[in-house]
Design a protein around this motif. Structure first.
Motif, PDB file in Angstrom:
ATOM      1  N   LYS A  38       0.829  -1.213   0.000  1.00 51.81           N
ATOM      2  CA  LYS A  38       0.000   0.000   0.000  1.00 51.81           C
ATOM      3  C   LYS A  38       0.862   1.261   0.000  1.00 51.81           C
ATOM      4  CE  LYS A  38      -3.932  -1.893   2.558  1.00 51.81           C
ATOM      5  NZ  LYS A  38      -3.438  -3.242   2.802  1.00 51.81           N
ATOM      6  N   PHE A  39       0.422   2.240  -0.762  1.00 53.44           N
ATOM      7  CA  PHE A  39       1.079   3.540  -0.818  1.00 53.44           C
ATOM      8  C   PHE A  39       0.299   4.500   0.067  1.00 53.44           C
ATOM      9  CE2 PHE A  39       1.265   7.775  -2.857  1.00 53.44           C
ATOM     10  CZ  PHE A  39       2.613   8.028  -2.680  1.00 53.44           C
ATOM     11  N   TYR A  40       1.000   5.200   0.980  1.00 54.79           N
ATOM     12  CA  TYR A  40       0.331   6.126   1.896  1.00 54.79           C
ATOM     13  C   TYR A  40       0.468   7.585   1.480  1.00 54.79           C
ATOM     14  CZ  TYR A  40      -0.039   2.196   5.183  1.00 54.79           C
ATOM     15  OH  TYR A  40      -0.324   0.999   5.780  1.00 54.79           O
ATOM     16  N   GLY A  41       1.559   7.960   0.858  1.00 52.46           N
ATOM     17  CA  GLY A  41       1.732   9.361   0.470  1.00 52.46           C
ATOM     18  C   GLY A  41       3.195   9.736   0.345  1.00 52.46           C
ATOM     19  N   THR A  42       3.437  11.025   0.350  1.00 48.92           N
ATOM     20  CA  THR A  42       4.792  11.537   0.197  1.00 48.92           C
ATOM     21  C   THR A  42       5.221  12.286   1.450  1.00 48.92           C
ATOM     22  OG1 THR A  42       3.986  13.571  -0.812  1.00 48.92           O
ATOM     23  CG2 THR A  42       4.592  11.789  -2.297  1.00 48.92           C
ATOM     24  N   ILE A  43       6.509  12.497   1.552  1.00 45.35           N
ATOM     25  CA  ILE A  43       7.057  13.274   2.657  1.00 45.35           C
ATOM     26  C   ILE A  43       8.148  14.178   2.090  1.00 45.35           C
ATOM     27  CG2 ILE A  43       8.759  11.512   3.267  1.00 45.35           C
ATOM     28  CD1 ILE A  43       8.309  12.353   6.215  1.00 45.35           C
ATOM     29  N   GLN A  44       8.232  15.350   2.667  1.00 42.48           N
ATOM     30  CA  GLN A  44       9.250  16.313   2.254  1.00 42.48           C
ATOM     31  C   GLN A  44      10.111  16.635   3.472  1.00 42.48           C
ATOM     32  OE1 GLN A  44       7.690  19.710   0.141  1.00 42.48           O
ATOM     33  NE2 GLN A  44       9.244  21.040   1.022  1.00 42.48           N
ATOM     34  N   VAL A  45      11.399  16.459   3.329  1.00 42.06           N
ATOM     35  CA  VAL A  45      12.324  16.771   4.415  1.00 42.06           C
ATOM     36  C   VAL A  45      13.050  18.052   4.041  1.00 42.06           C
ATOM     37  CG1 VAL A  45      14.328  15.996   5.728  1.00 42.06           C
ATOM     38  CG2 VAL A  45      12.603  14.340   4.988  1.00 42.06           C
ATOM     39  N   LEU A  46      12.836  19.063   4.861  1.00 45.34           N
ATOM     40  CA  LEU A  46      13.457  20.349   4.591  1.00 45.34           C
ATOM     41  C   LEU A  46      14.905  20.307   5.059  1.00 45.34           C
ATOM     42  CD1 LEU A  46      10.530  22.661   5.689  1.00 45.34           C
ATOM     43  CD2 LEU A  46      11.173  21.999   3.369  1.00 45.34           C
ATOM     44  N   ALA A  47      15.750  19.940   4.170  1.00 37.71           N
ATOM     45  CA  ALA A  47      17.176  19.849   4.446  1.00 37.71           C
ATOM     46  C   ALA A  47      17.898  20.434   3.243  1.00 37.71           C
ATOM     47  CB  ALA A  47      17.573  18.396   4.668  1.00 37.71           C
ATOM     48  N   ASN A  48      19.182  20.479   3.333  1.00 38.88           N
ATOM     49  CA  ASN A  48      19.948  20.959   2.202  1.00 38.88           C
ATOM     50  C   ASN A  48      20.792  19.799   1.698  1.00 38.88           C
ATOM     51  OD1 ASN A  48      21.140  22.500   0.297  1.00 38.88           O
ATOM     52  ND2 ASN A  48      22.361  23.730   1.704  1.00 38.88           N
ATOM     53  N   LEU A  55       5.985   7.178   1.199  1.00 40.74           N
ATOM     54  CA  LEU A  55       5.595   6.373   2.358  1.00 40.74           C
ATOM     55  C   LEU A  55       4.784   5.164   1.893  1.00 40.74           C
ATOM     56  CD1 LEU A  55       4.425   9.260   4.676  1.00 40.74           C
ATOM     57  CD2 LEU A  55       6.409   7.814   5.046  1.00 40.74           C
ATOM     58  N   TYR A  56       5.243   3.989   2.295  1.00 37.23           N
ATOM     59  CA  TYR A  56       4.572   2.747   1.929  1.00 37.23           C
ATOM     60  C   TYR A  56       4.233   1.950   3.182  1.00 37.23           C
ATOM     61  CZ  TYR A  56       6.001   3.342  -2.954  1.00 37.23           C
ATOM     62  OH  TYR A  56       6.165   3.810  -4.222  1.00 37.23           O
ATOM     63  N   GLU A  57       3.318   1.022   3.018  1.00 43.12           N
ATOM     64  CA  GLU A  57       2.975   0.071   4.072  1.00 43.12           C
ATOM     65  C   GLU A  57       4.257  -0.621   4.542  1.00 43.12           C
ATOM     66  OE1 GLU A  57       0.417  -4.120   4.155  1.00 43.12           O
ATOM     67  OE2 GLU A  57       0.725  -3.078   2.258  1.00 43.12           O
TER      68      GLU A  57
END
Length: 185
Positions: A38-48, A55-57
């Motif tokens: 299952k696919f849950y969504g995306t994530i963004q990490v504010l880094a340089n 995001l997956y099961e």
């Protein structure tokens, strides 16, 4: 709260990697099947530099590659046999039927991308190289022994490339079972 597996593909902020990330995101978000992670969504990490992830099961599992290795190394250790291999084959085919029914060619079907959960459920993972049939031209992806010749040579391809890979995988699943004489039909 559900636990999730986090996948950070190579730097997707570059022009070269962005289309691959978008393709995986588009395909993953449209897939909903018992035998596909299952696919849950995306994530963004504010880094340089900025990192984008998927995001997956989280599956309490091991790959089919590990199962095959265990059977070859220590046949008495694993609980496998002919009917187990048949169930694996059926569930892999169900996931392929779903993908093909939605005009998606997997292209990267390999034992490392097939997960077996603690409850012996089969889950297809990593559809990052999947292509929609209308886009399936002649793009080349990583080379593995299970890949169809037309993908490795960069020629146009159809759903049959997944069936070729499935056949190679099933050979590697059934061969140790047959050699070890585990016929529990």
């Amino acid at each position: 709260m559900k636990q999730a597996a986090l996948k950070f593909p190579d730097d997707v902020t570059t022009n070269a990697k962005a289309p691959e990330f978008k393709r995986e995101l588009d395909t993953s978000s449209k897939c909903s099947h018992t035998n596909i992670v299952k696919f849950y969504g995306t994530i963004q990490v504010l880094a340089n530099p900025l990192k984008l992830g998927l995001l997956y099961e989280l599956c309490d599992s091991r790959s089919l590659a590990n199962v095959i290795t265990d059977v070859k190394r220590e046949p008495a250790y694993t609980v496998t046999g002919f009917s187990y291999a048949q169930d694996l084959a059926l569930n892999i085919v169900k996931s392929l039927d779903y993908l093909h029914g939605n005009n998606v060619i997997h292209r990267n079907l390999k034992p490392e991308n097939i997960l077996i959960t603690a409850r012996n459920e089969v889950k297809r993972a990593d559809i990052g190289l999947a292509n929609h049939i209308r886009q399936a031209k002649s793009t080349v992806c990583e080379i593995y022994a299970h890949m169809a010749p037309e993908i490795m040579s960069g020629k146009p391809y159809t759903r049959s490339v997944d069936l070729f890979s499935f056949g190679i995988i099933m050979w590697s699943v059934f061969k140790p079972v047959l050699q070890n004489g585990k016929f529990d039909m």
